[in-house]
Motif scaffolding. Structure first.
Motif, PDB file in Angstrom:
ATOM      1  N   ALA A  59       0.825  -1.208   0.000  1.00 17.13           N
ATOM      2  CA  ALA A  59       0.000   0.000   0.000  1.00 17.13           C
ATOM      3  C   ALA A  59       0.860   1.260   0.000  1.00 17.13           C
ATOM      4  O   ALA A  59       0.473   2.279  -0.566  1.00 17.13           O
ATOM      5  CB  ALA A  59      -0.936  -0.005   1.210  1.00 17.13           C
ATOM      6  N   SER A  60       2.048   1.191   0.553  1.00 15.22           N
ATOM      7  CA  SER A  60       2.912   2.371   0.593  1.00 15.22           C
ATOM      8  C   SER A  60       3.531   2.684  -0.776  1.00 15.22           C
ATOM      9  O   SER A  60       4.045   3.775  -0.982  1.00 15.22           O
ATOM     10  CB  SER A  60       4.022   2.171   1.624  1.00 15.22           C
ATOM     11  N   ASP A  61       3.472   1.737  -1.720  1.00 13.20           N
ATOM     12  CA  ASP A  61       4.064   1.934  -3.044  1.00 13.20           C
ATOM     13  C   ASP A  61       3.087   2.460  -4.090  1.00 13.20           C
ATOM     14  O   ASP A  61       3.488   2.758  -5.207  1.00 13.20           O
ATOM     15  CB  ASP A  61       4.662   0.619  -3.558  1.00 13.20           C
ATOM     16  N   VAL A  62       1.811   2.555  -3.747  1.00 13.03           N
ATOM     17  CA  VAL A  62       0.834   3.052  -4.713  1.00 13.03           C
ATOM     18  C   VAL A  62       0.668   4.560  -4.567  1.00 13.03           C
ATOM     19  O   VAL A  62       1.221   5.179  -3.657  1.00 13.03           O
ATOM     20  CB  VAL A  62      -0.529   2.333  -4.561  1.00 13.03           C
ATOM     21  N   TYR A  66      -4.689   6.275  -3.254  1.00  7.47           N
ATOM     22  CA  TYR A  66      -5.120   4.893  -3.096  1.00  7.47           C
ATOM     23  C   TYR A  66      -4.544   4.229  -1.847  1.00  7.47           C
ATOM     24  O   TYR A  66      -4.916   3.117  -1.516  1.00  7.47           O
ATOM     25  CB  TYR A  66      -4.707   4.054  -4.315  1.00  7.47           C
ATOM     26  N   GLN A  67      -3.664   4.883  -1.149  1.00  5.19           N
ATOM     27  CA  GLN A  67      -2.990   4.272  -0.005  1.00  5.19           C
ATOM     28  C   GLN A  67      -3.917   4.018   1.178  1.00  5.19           C
ATOM     29  O   GLN A  67      -3.638   3.160   2.004  1.00  5.19           O
ATOM     30  CB  GLN A  67      -1.813   5.147   0.446  1.00  5.19           C
ATOM     31  N   SER A  85      -5.735  -1.626   4.328  1.00  5.21           N
ATOM     32  CA  SER A  85      -5.021  -2.672   3.599  1.00  5.21           C
ATOM     33  C   SER A  85      -3.512  -2.445   3.676  1.00  5.21           C
ATOM     34  O   SER A  85      -3.030  -1.329   3.553  1.00  5.21           O
ATOM     35  CB  SER A  85      -5.442  -2.686   2.137  1.00  5.21           C
ATOM     36  N   ASP A  86      -2.771  -3.535   3.864  1.00  3.54           N
ATOM     37  CA  ASP A  86      -1.313  -3.477   3.827  1.00  3.54           C
ATOM     38  C   ASP A  86      -0.800  -3.632   2.400  1.00  3.54           C
ATOM     39  O   ASP A  86       0.233  -3.094   2.042  1.00  3.54           O
ATOM     40  CB  ASP A  86      -0.712  -4.577   4.692  1.00  3.54           C
TER      41      ASP A  86
END
Length: 94
Positions: A59-62, A66-67, A85-86
């Protein structure tokens, strides 16, 4: 890639095809084109199938918008619970 050199190799080495193509050189290009299409028809789906179609991303890469999307689940008593969500699972769409 085998798809590119296999059709001309087959056209020149198949026992039934090679003498025919030597007598009628005007058919070399159509036969090679046909063999190339067959090679792509067989080889491309097989090569795409080698790679997984589903993937996951943290989730941290989107993108930031959207995170903070959450998973929604319904408890046995009917209440809806939202959990952050993770990671997200997505279809690569190949």
């Amino acid at each position: 890639a085998p798809v590119y050199f296999l059709p001309p190799l087959l056209a020149g080495s198949l026992p039934l095809l090679a003498p025919y193509l030597r007598r009628r050189p005007q058919f070399v290009v159509p036969v090679t084109t046909y063999l190339l299409l067959v090679s792509f028809g067989i080889g491309l789906p097989a090569s795409v199938a080698c790679f997984p179609q589903m993937a996951s991303i943290a989730a941290s890469d989107v993108e930031p918008r959207y995170q903070h999307l959450s998973k929604q689940s319904v408890q046995p008593d009917g209440t809806v619970v939202h959990r952050p969500s993770d990671s997200y699972v997505y279809n690569k769409g190949m």
